[in-house]
Design a protein around this motif. Structure first.
Motif, PDB file in Angstrom:
ATOM      1  N   SER A  26       3.170   9.648 -10.102  1.00 49.04           N
ATOM      2  CA  SER A  26       2.442   9.740 -11.370  1.00 49.04           C
ATOM      3  C   SER A  26       1.717  11.077 -11.489  1.00 49.04           C
ATOM      4  N   GLU A  27       1.132  11.544 -10.372  1.00 51.49           N
ATOM      5  CA  GLU A  27       0.471  12.849 -10.405  1.00 51.49           C
ATOM      6  C   GLU A  27       1.470  13.963 -10.719  1.00 51.49           C
ATOM      7  N   GLU A  28       2.623  13.900 -10.046  1.00 45.31           N
ATOM      8  CA  GLU A  28       3.641  14.920 -10.304  1.00 45.31           C
ATOM      9  C   GLU A  28       4.162  14.815 -11.735  1.00 45.31           C
ATOM     10  N   LEU A  29       4.233  13.595 -12.259  1.00 48.55           N
ATOM     11  CA  LEU A  29       4.699  13.404 -13.636  1.00 48.55           C
ATOM     12  C   LEU A  29       3.716  14.012 -14.631  1.00 48.55           C
ATOM     13  N   GLY A  32       0.815  -1.216   0.000  1.00 52.14           N
ATOM     14  CA  GLY A  32       0.000   0.000   0.000  1.00 52.14           C
ATOM     15  C   GLY A  32       0.846   1.263   0.000  1.00 52.14           C
ATOM     16  N   GLU A  33       1.936   1.274   0.783  1.00 50.00           N
ATOM     17  CA  GLU A  33       2.821   2.436   0.795  1.00 50.00           C
ATOM     18  C   GLU A  33       3.503   2.619  -0.557  1.00 50.00           C
ATOM     19  N   LEU A  34       3.923   1.522  -1.175  1.00 52.15           N
ATOM     20  CA  LEU A  34       4.564   1.624  -2.481  1.00 52.15           C
ATOM     21  C   LEU A  34       3.600   2.145  -3.534  1.00 52.15           C
ATOM     22  N   GLU A  35       2.368   1.688  -3.507  1.00 54.88           N
ATOM     23  CA  GLU A  35       1.378   2.179  -4.469  1.00 54.88           C
ATOM     24  C   GLU A  35       1.075   3.654  -4.244  1.00 54.88           C
ATOM     25  N   ALA A  36       1.064   4.085  -2.956  1.00 51.11           N
ATOM     26  CA  ALA A  36       0.826   5.503  -2.679  1.00 51.11           C
ATOM     27  C   ALA A  36       1.965   6.361  -3.228  1.00 51.11           C
ATOM     28  N   VAL A  37       3.206   5.921  -3.059  1.00 50.40           N
ATOM     29  CA  VAL A  37       4.344   6.658  -3.614  1.00 50.40           C
ATOM     30  C   VAL A  37       4.269   6.681  -5.129  1.00 50.40           C
ATOM     31  N   LYS A  38       3.889   5.567  -5.710  1.00 51.77           N
ATOM     32  CA  LYS A  38       3.777   5.494  -7.168  1.00 51.77           C
ATOM     33  C   LYS A  38       2.696   6.438  -7.684  1.00 51.77           C
ATOM     34  N   ASP A  39       1.543   6.485  -7.019  1.00 53.15           N
ATOM     35  CA  ASP A  39       0.454   7.390  -7.431  1.00 53.15           C
ATOM     36  C   ASP A  39       0.883   8.851  -7.301  1.00 53.15           C
ATOM     37  N   LYS A  40       1.553   9.169  -6.215  1.00 59.39           N
ATOM     38  CA  LYS A  40       1.997  10.556  -6.036  1.00 59.39           C
ATOM     39  C   LYS A  40       3.013  10.941  -7.108  1.00 59.39           C
TER      40      LYS A  40
END
Length: 548
Positions: free
Chosen positions: A309-312, A299-307
């Motif tokens: 992706s948003e910044e990207l 869950g933490e890894l997916e949250a970092v990935k989503d954040k």
């Protein structure tokens, strides 16, 4: 019958003879004489008593006893008299920045736990003053004893060791839960039970499950702790006063310690405090990537990935030109790399390769070798080696090596500062050398003395030589070098330590975390070309190579 007639006859005859002899008024004269006799005796007694009383009062006036006051006027005078202000010494530790918050804590504790019921019984402030003075006396004694205690070994070694042990116990409990899979119904409760089981295994017959899980046992433990503290800090007279002691004990345990522990263990408070501490500091890039690589929470890894992706998406939407476009491209490449590392880590956790690293390594054949000196200076590798040394009981050797490294750096910095101040004409030689001597003695007492527990097993001649140097010479940054070198050789060559570590499952997991297993699907964040050499680089050490 005859007896009563005789009595009446003789009585009548006597009365007749009395009247014939003295006349008819003799009875009145006789009664008057008797009355005068009684009255005279009463008057004489009254006059005699009065004279004696006056003499006694005259003697009392010249005696040491104060003059008595009339009750009602005295009470009225006391009521009209203004109340004298009570002067309280507010000094506790000698530092005003600490004394004022402590005085507020005492005031709020008395307000919330004593005053609200005491004022319904009495308006007398003496009882509250006694409790306040008892608390202040205990704090003053605590402050004095704290100043006499050498806190450096505790904060630099024991506290760090206890915190690290707690984290290792928690990670081991998580690992056991993960190995059981979906067999548990209540994973949270099972994690607590497993945690304390692991604690018993590592701490050797020490378990704190009741104190940590039962509110009743926790309150009882805090009461016992406060009882011991009051025995040490309070005067004997106040401690023997059970009413006073129980009041102070309950205020400390239930009013101060228990709410403080509950607040410090609140997850929301911990998260907010961590956010507050890192708000003004930039996270190191390597530390951030290591956290991602070591994370076991999908869950933490997916949250970092989503954040990321948003910044990207935000960066790609910007319409830039000129020099800014190069900066944007670098940021985009960094975000793409973070997303790739997160995907690789998530895939590894979901596929179960994190658990089957030993089987995977068995398919490779010979594993690459990481030298011990490189393990000791790499934060990821050092964590695995530390866990292994904890399991084998050799943690004292590793902690001693790390403590000496910290001492050497600190001593060099202090001596450089001392030399610069001496050039400027400022003399603080004795103070700096005293601090270095105290730090060196702390290391010696913690790991090498007879009282050390656990004690580093090293040549007694070297230890005796070190003790002689500490007692007769000024400490230097290199004072522990000989013993540190021996400890390093012991960890390197002793079959219990580094040689066995290379055959342990933790070593394989370390290689996996460092992306040093050569299976292409298991390389994680390594996006270079496969080859004979694998490059492994850190900020504080140059690149070095391992032949696979």
């Amino acid at each position: 019958m005859l007896t009563s007639l005789s009595i009446w006859g003789w009585g009548s005859l006597g009365l007749v003879l009395f009247l014939v002899t003295f006349g008819p008024f003799a009875i009145f004269y006789f009664a008057f004489y008797i009355l005068c006799f009684v009255g005279g005796g009463f008057v004489v007694t009254l006059l005699f008593g009065k004279s004696n009383s006056e003499k006694y009062l005259e003697q009392c006036e010249h005696s040491f006893l104060p003059c008595t006051s009339v009750g009602i006027p005295k009470c009225i005078e006391e009521m009209k008299r203004e109340a004298r202000p009570i002067k309280i010494d507010r000094r506790l530790t000698g530092a005003n920045i600490i004394d004022e918050p402590l005085q507020q804590v005492i005031q709020f504790s008395l307000r919330d736990y004593v005053q609200y019921w005491y004022y319904t019984l009495s308006d007398d402030e003496s009882f509250l003053l006694e409790i306040r003075q008892a608390l202040q006396y205990a704090l003053v004694q605590f402050s004095a004893r704290s100043k006499e205690t050498d806190w450096q070994p505790y904060f630099t070694t024991r506290l760090v060791d206890d915190f690290g042990t707690h984290l290792r116990v928690f990670r081991k409990a998580q690992q056991r839960i993960a190995e059981k899979g979906d067999q548990m119904k209540d994973q949270a409760e099972e994690l607590v039970d497993t945690f304390f089981e692991v604690e018993v295994e590592m701490e050797k017959e020490v378990c704190r499950d009741l104190v940590c899980t039962s509110p009743k046992d926790e309150e009882g433990f805090l009461r016992d702790l406060c009882e011991v503290l009051l025995y040490i800090l309070l005067p004997p007279g106040d401690f023997q006063n059970k009413i006073m002691r129980y009041f102070v004990r309950e205020i400390l345990s239930r009013g101060i310690l228990l709410p403080l522990i509950n607040q410090l263990s609140d997850p929301d408070y911990i998260n907010q405090y961590v956010i507050w501490m890192i708000r003004d500091s930039n996270c190191n890039y390597e530390a951030f990537m290591n956290i991602i690589k070591l994370s076991d929470n999908i869950g933490e890894l997916e949250a970092v990935k989503d954040k990321a992706s948003e910044e990207l998406q935000y960066l790609r939407s910007l319409d830039t030109a000129g020099d800014d476009i190069n900066t944007i491209k670098n940021q985009i490449n960094s975000l793409l790399y973070v997303i790739k590392v997160c995907d690789s880590r998530i895939q590894r956790l979901q596929s179960g390769k994190e658990i089957d690293t030993v089987k995977l390594a068995a398919n490779f054949g010979k594993l690459c070798t990481v030298p011990l000196d490189h393990i000791l200076v790499d934060n990821v590798a050092l964590q695995f080696f530390m866990d292994y040394m904890q399991q084998t009981g050799g943690q004292a050797h590793l902690f001693f090596w790390m403590t000496v490294e910290g001492y050497r750096v600190t001593a060099q910095q202090q001596l450089e500062v001392l030399q610069s101040r001496q050039k400027d004409g400022k003399h603080q030689t004795n103070q700096t050398k005293g601090l270095l001597r105290a730090a060196a003695f702390g290391v010696y007492e913690q790991y090498l003395s007879e009282k050390a527990s656990p004690r580093v097993n090293i040549d007694d001649n070297l230890v005796a030589k070190l003790a002689e140097t500490l007692n007769h010479e000024d400490p230097t940054p290199e004072i522990f070098d000989d013993i540190q070198r021996k400890v390093y050789e012991l960890m390197l060559r002793d079959e219990r330590f580094y040689p066995s570590f290379k055959q342990n499952v933790l070593y394989v997991r370390m290689l996996a975390e460092l992306d040093m297993l050569k299976d292409p699907s298991f390389r994680g964040s390594d996006d270079g070309e496969g080859g004979k050499l694998y490059t492994f680089k850190r900020d504080f050490m140059g690149p070095f190579f391992f032949l696979l």
